[in-house]
Structure formats: C-alpha cells, structure tokens
Design a protein around this motif. Sequence first.
Motif, PDB file in Angstrom:
ATOM      1  N   PHE A   5       8.273  -0.799  -4.862  1.00 31.27           N
ATOM      2  CA  PHE A   5       8.160  -1.038  -6.076  1.00 31.27           C
ATOM      3  C   PHE A   5       6.940   0.243  -6.430  1.00 31.27           C
ATOM      4  N   PHE A   6       5.868   0.137  -5.737  1.00 35.13           N
ATOM      5  CA  PHE A   6       4.703   1.033  -6.147  1.00 35.13           C
ATOM      6  C   PHE A   6       5.023   2.469  -5.266  1.00 35.13           C
ATOM      7  N   ASP A   7       4.905   3.539  -5.957  1.00 27.85           N
ATOM      8  CA  ASP A   7       5.087   4.684  -5.304  1.00 27.85           C
ATOM      9  C   ASP A   7       4.152   5.671  -6.043  1.00 27.85           C
ATOM     10  N   VAL A   8       4.034   6.988  -5.317  1.00 24.38           N
ATOM     11  CA  VAL A   8       3.064   7.933  -5.753  1.00 24.38           C
ATOM     12  C   VAL A   8       3.563   9.288  -5.432  1.00 24.38           C
ATOM     13  N   TYR A   9       3.013  10.087  -6.305  1.00 24.27           N
ATOM     14  CA  TYR A   9       3.298  11.524  -5.831  1.00 24.27           C
ATOM     15  C   TYR A   9       2.140  12.434  -5.987  1.00 24.27           C
ATOM     16  N   ALA A  10       1.476  13.229  -5.175  1.00 26.98           N
ATOM     17  CA  ALA A  10       0.232  13.755  -5.242  1.00 26.98           C
ATOM     18  C   ALA A  10       0.306  15.175  -4.805  1.00 26.98           C
TER      19      ALA A  10
ATOM     20  N   THR B 278       0.837  -1.094  -0.109  1.00 28.14           N
ATOM     21  CA  THR B 278       0.028  -0.011   0.079  1.00 28.14           C
ATOM     22  C   THR B 278       0.712   1.122  -0.060  1.00 28.14           C
ATOM     23  N   ALA B 279       0.612   2.265  -0.760  1.00 27.86           N
ATOM     24  CA  ALA B 279       1.115   3.523  -0.790  1.00 27.86           C
ATOM     25  C   ALA B 279      -0.011   4.431  -0.129  1.00 27.86           C
ATOM     26  N   THR B 280       0.660   5.374   0.543  1.00 28.86           N
ATOM     27  CA  THR B 280      -0.438   6.581   1.176  1.00 28.86           C
ATOM     28  C   THR B 280      -0.014   7.771   0.700  1.00 28.86           C
ATOM     29  N   VAL B 281      -1.285   8.622   0.778  1.00 25.53           N
ATOM     30  CA  VAL B 281      -1.239   9.948   0.547  1.00 25.53           C
ATOM     31  C   VAL B 281      -1.931  10.478   2.002  1.00 25.53           C
ATOM     32  N   ASN B 282      -1.376  11.492   2.200  1.00 27.55           N
ATOM     33  CA  ASN B 282      -1.861  12.246   3.569  1.00 27.55           C
ATOM     34  C   ASN B 282      -2.085  13.593   3.380  1.00 27.55           C
ATOM     35  N   LEU B 283      -3.614  13.933   3.250  1.00 28.48           N
ATOM     36  CA  LEU B 283      -4.239  15.097   3.036  1.00 28.48           C
ATOM     37  C   LEU B 283      -4.034  16.391   4.293  1.00 28.48           C
ATOM     38  N   SER B 284      -3.607  15.461   5.170  1.00 25.83           N
ATOM     39  CA  SER B 284      -3.526  16.408   6.273  1.00 25.83           C
ATOM     40  C   SER B 284      -1.850  17.261   6.408  1.00 25.83           C
ATOM     41  N   GLN B 285      -1.170  16.839   5.446  1.00 23.60           N
ATOM     42  CA  GLN B 285       0.142  17.232   5.497  1.00 23.60           C
ATOM     43  C   GLN B 285       0.599  17.919   4.202  1.00 23.60           C
ATOM     44  N   MET B 286       0.190  19.036   3.973  1.00 24.60           N
ATOM     45  CA  MET B 286       0.405  19.810   2.629  1.00 24.60           C
ATOM     46  C   MET B 286       1.845  20.309   2.797  1.00 24.60           C
ATOM     47  N   GLN B 287       2.828  20.406   1.698  1.00 26.24           N
ATOM     48  CA  GLN B 287       4.103  20.472   1.501  1.00 26.24           C
ATOM     49  C   GLN B 287       4.630  21.522   0.478  1.00 26.24           C
TER      50      GLN B 287
ATOM     51  N   VAL C  57       1.492  17.082  -1.449  1.00 16.47           N
ATOM     52  CA  VAL C  57       0.916  16.292  -0.424  1.00 16.47           C
ATOM     53  C   VAL C  57       1.938  15.127   0.124  1.00 16.47           C
ATOM     54  N   ALA C  58       2.033  15.008   1.364  1.00 12.86           N
ATOM     55  CA  ALA C  58       2.879  13.867   2.003  1.00 12.86           C
ATOM     56  C   ALA C  58       2.458  12.496   1.324  1.00 12.86           C
ATOM     57  N   THR C  59       3.595  11.788   0.882  1.00 11.86           N
ATOM     58  CA  THR C  59       3.210  10.358   0.664  1.00 11.86           C
ATOM     59  C   THR C  59       4.250   9.199   1.091  1.00 11.86           C
ATOM     60  N   THR C  60       3.797   8.054   1.011  1.00  9.99           N
ATOM     61  CA  THR C  60       4.793   7.066   1.264  1.00  9.99           C
ATOM     62  C   THR C  60       4.601   5.862   0.173  1.00  9.99           C
ATOM     63  N   SER C  61       5.856   5.369   0.164  1.00 10.64           N
ATOM     64  CA  SER C  61       5.827   4.004  -0.765  1.00 10.64           C
ATOM     65  C   SER C  61       5.119   2.822  -0.250  1.00 10.64           C
ATOM     66  N   SER C  62       5.072   1.851  -1.370  1.00 13.35           N
ATOM     67  CA  SER C  62       4.756   0.616  -0.748  1.00 13.35           C
ATOM     68  C   SER C  62       5.786  -0.056   0.100  1.00 13.35           C
TER      69      SER C  62
END
Length: 454
Positions: A358-363, A27-36, A349-354
């Motif tokens: 391998f699976f990663d995101v930018y938001a 699972t990759a994550t996107v955290n909308l409470s952490q704007m950067q 937005v703050a993110t983490t990879s799986s």
Amino acid sequence: MVNRILLVTCAAGLSLASKVINRQSQTATVNLSQMQGAPQHFASGFLYGIPDTANQIPAHFYSEIAFNYGRAGGAQLPAKGYMDGLEEYKPRFASMLSNYRTCRQFGAEFIILLHDLWGADGSESQSDLFPGDNGDWSTWDSFLNQVVSDMRANNMTTAVKVDIWNEADGGGFWLRDRSQFMDMYARTHNLLRSIFPEAQIFGPTFTGQPDPNNVWWTDWLSMIASKNVIPDVYCWHLIRQPGGSGGDDITYSRGVFEQMLQQFGLPSRTINIDEYGSPEEQVPASSAWFMARFERNNIHGLRSVWTGGPSLHDFMTDLLGRTGGGVYFPAGEWQVYRYYGTNMTGNRVATTSSADGFFDVYATASDRVRILGSAHTKTGSYTINVDGMADFGFNTQGTVNVQAREFPFAGLRGEVDGPIDHGITAISFQNNRLVIPATISVNTSAYAWEVFRI
C-alpha cells in the motif's frame, strides 16, 4: 460552485482525515547509494483530455507536469465515425489531428485509437458494422488506408503509435466474438506494417491485466506467436475493480506477463499501460502511488478518463477545472503531477514499497532529497528508511531537516492552489540511515518529504 482548498494550515488538510490504521512494520525504503539517472516522468501521460481548439488550455499546465504521452481518436463526437461513412469520419480525424498537434507542441508521443475513428466508442450497437462482418474486410481495409493517407497528408507521422483496438475483451467496444477479433488483429497488424511501417503497433490493449486463465490473453498470445504479428509494444490497462482491490499493480501484472511470454515463446518488449486508474483512484494519493510503481518499473502509463461527451475533450482528464468565464485552474491531482514534473529533479533514486504494497514512494536527489508517496487509498502509520546518507554528502550520523507537504483533494475538478506545508522537523539519524515517520491520515492525500541540511 467549485470546491476550493487554499494553501493554508495543517488543520485544513486534516479536516478530511479518516481513521488511521496502525500497520505494523510497514516500511518503504530510499537508497541514496543507488542513483538511476534523470527523471523520466513515466506517469505523465493521459487519455483524451485535450480540447480540439488549439491552445485552449494554457501551455504551462502541460509543461509543468512534464506531459509526454497522449492518446485519442475523436470519440463521442456527433459524427459517428467511418462505420457510417467517410463524412462521419472526417470530424473525428480532425479532432485527433488537433490533439496530436498539441501533444507534439510539448514533445509528447501520441497513440491513435482506430476503434474511435471507426466509431466503436461505446455508443455503437450490435447492428453497426464491425471489421470482418460476414467475412467482408473491404470497408475495414479502406478505412485503414484512408487513415494512413490522411495522416501522411497532414504530416502526422512522427512519434505515432497505433492501438489496433481498445479493450476488445471488455465488451464495451468490440461487439463480436473473440475469433473475429483475432482475425481483425492479425490482418490489421500486417496491413499497417505494409502501409505505415514507421508507426509502432501497440497490443493487445486489453482492459484485463495478463492472466493465464483468461482466454482472451492466452488466445491472443498463441495467435501472435503462430502468425508472427508481435506488436512493437505490449499494452494493457490497470483498472482496479469497483469497490475492491487488485487489477491495478504493474509490478504484479508485469511479473505474470513475463511468465506468459516464456510459456508462448515470445520475446520481451517495451510495455506501455495506456490507461491506469479507476474513478476512485483519481485522487492525489493514488496518483503518487502509480508514479512510484511506474518509475520503479521504467514503464510509461497514461491516466484514464471517466467523463464523456464534451468533457472527454477537456480538463486534462480532470487534472483541471474551469470557471464560468472559461479560466482554467488546477485541481488537487494536478498539484501532485506538477511537483512530480517540476520539483523532482536531479537523479532518480532506488526505492522499495512497504511489504503490504500500500505505501510506496518515488524519490529524487538534487539540492534536496525529495520523496513523494502515499498509501494508495489507505491510511496508516508507516516509516521511510533513507539509506546511504553518506553517499549523498551527509555523514553517517547527525541531524537533518525534513520538510513535509500534503497534496489534498477537493473533489472532482475542485480547485487546489498548492500543497499544504506541514513545516520542518529536525530528525537525528545514525548508522547511515535516516528514519522518517509517515502517518498517512487522509486517504485521498499524497505527501512529500524533503530532506536537507540544517
């Protein structure tokens, strides 16, 4: 004939699909409470790829990808470079100057490649002159003074960085021993500080990532500490080894490097990866993966180039193709960079990879939450957890629309008119978390997910 993928149906993209591997609990994550802050487009630079003829490539191809970093030095021209005399250097400087002016047209920074101006561009031989041969530095010193004089005469002093030498550890551009390189590096650093103090110095620009067991790295770190020739920007390359994995992850190599700095008592400074991506990684999937990595680490990266001769000075490192009539068109990767540079606005937005990396995101978050990602060069079933939904104005539970897009690959310089729209799906969420299923079925494709209100 140029390969071509039109903006058509889902099936057009899935026809390239390879077997999907089920990667459990990735699972990759996107955290909308952490704007950067505002997008910085850290991955929107490239090595060479700019024609020496001004405005040959239409301006929108640069501006729409938020192009911000170039790097060149007149490599692989018929003129051999300064090692063969002043007249052999002049065309290389003219090429570099033209590339610099194109970069500045778009507000991009520029890294000059001394080794290419000198002539060590991969075509050199052991019999050619290298800096410090037989203890003689006079030609090299004259060369450095000539370059700086020519730059000043042509108003080429703004936003300039200097690579002292490219990939000396790789064996293709430095055909002398390690000790002579270290002497050359220290001498060049000190001379540039004297005659060109406004330029930033990059180093060591090794092809291998930081490694405590690599004597090039340990000798260099020891030398810059003892001689106080610390660069303004630490620089190396991220190139995956052929057919394998590793060597391409900034998160890993940065961690190793910071430990090595402590070991040698050196200060932390800005990092720049001024070449990233092996040939097999120059596909939309890997481009999106690198974007996620560079954005999370706040580090600039420049795409590598793997073509030579006239093509080296064209095609924006194969982000573009060209018809027989000279008309440029976008390849698959350019569409990813365009989405990254044009569509992903607002706040990062703050993110983490799986967990498997391998699976990663930018938001980013603006009118929509836009998520760009891939599984590098893998396939698999993943999920994206979007946390903090209420922080972006949603409720803690409810239903939202998610629009999915795919950025396909049509081969080297193969034309791709735009992403494939896979449609809009209504997804319910609760406990302030939206869970988006992400099935990566094409290992060369990048994907985008856009979250918005119904």
